[in-house]
Design an enzyme around this catalytic site. Structure first.
Site, PDB file in Angstrom:
ATOM      1  N   ARG A   1     -74.539 -48.337  19.114  1.00  0.00           N
ATOM      2  CA  ARG A   1     -74.136 -49.566  18.434  1.00  0.00           C
ATOM      3  C   ARG A   1     -75.070 -50.685  18.900  1.00  0.00           C
ATOM      4  O   ARG A   1     -75.453 -50.727  20.076  1.00  0.00           O
ATOM      5  CB  ARG A   1     -72.683 -49.937  18.768  1.00  0.00           C
ATOM      6  CG  ARG A   1     -71.639 -49.098  18.051  1.00  0.00           C
ATOM      7  CD  ARG A   1     -71.615 -49.363  16.542  1.00  0.00           C
ATOM      8  NE  ARG A   1     -70.564 -48.622  15.849  1.00  0.00           N
ATOM      9  CZ  ARG A   1     -70.746 -47.471  15.202  1.00  0.00           C
ATOM     10  NH1 ARG A   1     -71.925 -46.886  15.165  1.00  0.00           N
ATOM     11  NH2 ARG A   1     -69.735 -46.896  14.574  1.00  0.00           N
TER      12      ARG A   1
ATOM     13  N   GLU B   1     -75.881 -56.507  11.974  1.00  0.00           N
ATOM     14  CA  GLU B   1     -76.463 -55.675  10.910  1.00  0.00           C
ATOM     15  C   GLU B   1     -76.135 -56.310   9.575  1.00  0.00           C
ATOM     16  O   GLU B   1     -74.967 -56.640   9.361  1.00  0.00           O
ATOM     17  CB  GLU B   1     -75.889 -54.258  10.977  1.00  0.00           C
ATOM     18  CG  GLU B   1     -76.353 -53.535  12.223  1.00  0.00           C
ATOM     19  CD  GLU B   1     -75.838 -52.107  12.341  1.00  0.00           C
ATOM     20  OE1 GLU B   1     -75.156 -51.629  11.406  1.00  0.00           O
ATOM     21  OE2 GLU B   1     -76.106 -51.476  13.359  1.00  0.00           O
TER      22      GLU B   1
ATOM     23  N   HIS C   1     -79.442 -48.220  10.200  1.00  0.00           N
ATOM     24  CA  HIS C   1     -78.202 -47.498  10.548  1.00  0.00           C
ATOM     25  C   HIS C   1     -78.008 -46.260   9.655  1.00  0.00           C
ATOM     26  O   HIS C   1     -77.027 -46.166   8.914  1.00  0.00           O
ATOM     27  CB  HIS C   1     -76.989 -48.439  10.442  1.00  0.00           C
ATOM     28  CG  HIS C   1     -75.831 -47.990  11.299  1.00  0.00           C
ATOM     29  ND1 HIS C   1     -74.942 -48.865  11.885  1.00  0.00           N
ATOM     30  CD2 HIS C   1     -75.399 -46.751  11.656  1.00  0.00           C
ATOM     31  CE1 HIS C   1     -74.014 -48.186  12.561  1.00  0.00           C
ATOM     32  NE2 HIS C   1     -74.286 -46.907  12.438  1.00  0.00           N
TER      33      HIS C   1
END
Ligand code: DGY
Length: 325
Positions: A241, A270, A289
């Site tokens: 993360r 993000e 991601h």
């Protein structure tokens, strides 16, 4: 009124998950590439029996208030669940599910791909060719470290960390790991993996790959101090993360040559803003991601999240529940 359980699905997911939901539920689908804006999310979950969320949807007291007392289940379409306040759900008797296991190997593939790409400077090489700079074979052109035979330090030696270790074995790498505690020899011996403190691991590793959950303990685990423990020749890979890494400290380390390269599948926030210093650095590879983004794996995640959703709305135990700590 259909008499079927009312569910909100917060994004289009693969048919392996959507089809069984359509069959069994009164479905409201957010059919857009971008997540529902917060006010829209809160409106759409009102009166639902179940909600299928993504890691971009925050599930907290505000969300649970908006959903109302009929909500039985939150099925998160991810193995990570840092977007869900699991304790708040438990207090209200709302079950939470995630999608463990099915994305382990796919995520490890991407972690290793990032490691290789950063070491061997693939994005720079590709840009070099496209920009018309390739004039001849060069003895000193785009040199990087060897991957084979190097030392890899795996932070978080759970399912995905171990899957990365399996790949590292194929490259003849020496494997170190760090976790909250030393793991039984039965787990680590098959990899020849040795436990180190975080400082010891960072100091000895040529490649460091992060595989921890995001928690108050792991937020900014990689910061100015811990980056200072790493070799200046090392590569940092993050598929866990974004907030596990202090990005300002990472940018400083990469810019000043305190760290050789980084490869990130996850950022904080993000998407990463285009004016973030990391975006402009040649020695920082960033992808959006996509660690679990194989067609097969995303289909399995969808089926699993749907199974949790359907079990939850029927009041049955979830196949893969997230239990409060
Ligand atoms: C997860 O599942 O937590 C990943 O980050 C997305 O697949």
């Amino acid at each position: 009124m259909t008499g079927l359980p009312r569910v909100f699905v917060a994004r289009r997911i693969p048919d392996e998950g959507l089809d069984p939901i359509i069959e069994a539920c009164d479905l409201d689908l957010w059919d857009d590439d971008l997540p529902p804006p917060r006010p829209e999310l809160l409106t759409r979950v009102a009166g639902c029996d179940g909600v299928l969320t993504l890691l971009t949807d925050r599930v907290d007291d505000e969300f649970l208030d908006a959903a109302g007392s009929g909500l039985k289940v939150v099925a998160n379409y991810a193995v990570g669940f840092d977007n869900v306040d699991v304790a708040a759900c438990a207090r209200r008797g709302v079950a939470v599910g995630n999608t463990p296991g099915v994305l382990t190997e796919t995520t490890a593939d991407l972690a290793f791909a990032l490691l290789m790409a950063a070491a061997r400077r693939l994005p720079e090489g590709s840009r070099y060719v496209r920009d018309g700079q390739w004039k001849t074979w060069g003895p000193l052109l785009l040199l990087g470290p060897d991957v084979h035979g190097a030392t890899i330090g795996i932070v978080g030696f759970g399912r995905i960390g171990q899957a990365v270790a399996r790949r590292a074995q194929g490259f003849g790498m020496r494997i170190l790991y760090h976790d909250v505690q030393e793991l039984p020899a039965g787990v680590t011996d098959p990899f020849g993996a040795s436990f180190r403190t975080l400082e010891g691991l960072l100091a000895e590793s040529d490649f460091v790959s992060l595989h921890v959950n995001l928690s108050p303990v792991t937020r900014h685990l990689i910061n100015a101090t811990t980056l200072g423990w790493m070799k200046p020749t090392a590569v940092l890979v993050n598929t866990s993360r974004g907030p596990v890494v202090d990005q300002a400290a990472l940018a400083d380390a990469l810019r000043s040559g305190r760290l050789w390269a980084a490869a990130l599948d996850v950022t904080d926030p993000e998407p990463i803003p285009m004016d973030d210093p990391l975006v402009g650095l040649d020695n920082c590879l960033i992808v959006p991601h996509i660690a679990s983004a194989s067609r097969a794996t995303r289909g399995k995640m969808a089926a699993m999240a749907a199974a949790n959703l359907l079990a939850g709305v029927r009041g049955e135990p979830l196949p893969t529940p997230v239990l409060p700590a």
